[in-house]
Design an enzyme around this catalytic site. Structure first.
Site, PDB file in Angstrom:
ATOM      1  N   CYS A 111      35.197-134.328  -1.305  1.00  0.00           N
ATOM      2  CA  CYS A 111      34.232-133.217  -1.756  1.00  0.00           C
ATOM      3  C   CYS A 111      32.802-133.571  -1.706  1.00  0.00           C
ATOM      4  CB  CYS A 111      34.677-132.614  -3.166  1.00  0.00           C
ATOM      5  SG  CYS A 111      33.998-131.042  -3.610  1.00  0.00           S
ATOM      6  N   HIS A 112      32.158-133.760  -2.793  1.00  0.00           N
ATOM      7  CA  HIS A 112      31.015-134.293  -2.954  1.00  0.00           C
ATOM      8  C   HIS A 112      30.742-135.934  -3.209  1.00  0.00           C
ATOM      9  CE1 HIS A 112      30.000-130.182  -4.058  1.00  0.00           C
ATOM     10  NE2 HIS A 112      28.818-130.397  -3.817  1.00  0.00           N
TER      11      HIS A 112
END
Length: 187
Positions: A111-112
């Site tokens: 994800c991030h």
């Protein structure tokens, strides 16, 4: 998922990790036989973020100041917006991640969390993916960005979102069982 008996894996996180992005790999990797330690800058517990609000706590197994990359076969970096943003300003966290890279060990970011691979310089020249809002950041850091569920580049495993966690965990196990990636170097 392949067996991970006898393998040790660190999950580096702090407050604000996306709940599923820590808890799913933690469970799946432990179920596959790995010893998995949650490593954090602080002792005790860290609290997750669950979609739109604070989630539950997770026990910290080892304080970052007491952890060493030499003790582990792989490193998992959960995302969420808060967790990797806090960790990328922590010199000890960045040094911990760089140590895995220097030892050619598996590093997995979802994800991030690829923000941490940008901050450490690991993203440059790598095939990677990440959450849609950080793909420009990855490209600007010199990564070759792909819109795929999971991308693997010489032991660097990236995944774009929590919906891809099963494939992400399978690739972590596969890469750990391959061993160190001696040929790994940025393009």
């Amino acid at each position: 998922m392949q067996s991970l008996d006898g393998k040790r894996i660190a999950i580096l996180a702090t407050h604000g990790f996306e709940q599923s992005e820590l808890e799913v790999p933690l469970k799946k990797l432990r179920d596959a036989g790995a010893q998995v330690d949650v490593v954090a800058p602080e002792a005790g517990e860290i609290r997750g973020w669950d979609k739109k609000d604070w989630g539950g706590p997770v026990a910290v197994d080892r304080k970052l100041s007491e952890a060493s990359a030499e003790a582990y076969d792989a490193l998992v970096l959960p995302g969420g917006q808060i967790n990797p943003d806090l960790l990328r300003t922590d010199p000890a966290a960045l040094d911990f991640i760089r140590a895995f890279d220097a030892q050619k060990k598996v590093i997995a970011a979802v994800c991030h969390a690829p923000w941490l691979l940008i901050e450490t310089g690991i993203a440059r020249g790598r095939n990677m993916t990440g959450y849609k809002s950080i793909r420009t950041d990855l490209a600007n850091a010199g990564a070759k960005v792909h819109d795929e569920p999971v991308v693997v580049d010489q032991g660097i495993v990236t995944s774009r979102n929590p919906g891809d966690l099963d494939a992400f965990c399978d690739k972590i196990a596969e890469e750990v069982n391959e061993g160190r990636h001696r040929q790994r170097q940025a393009a």
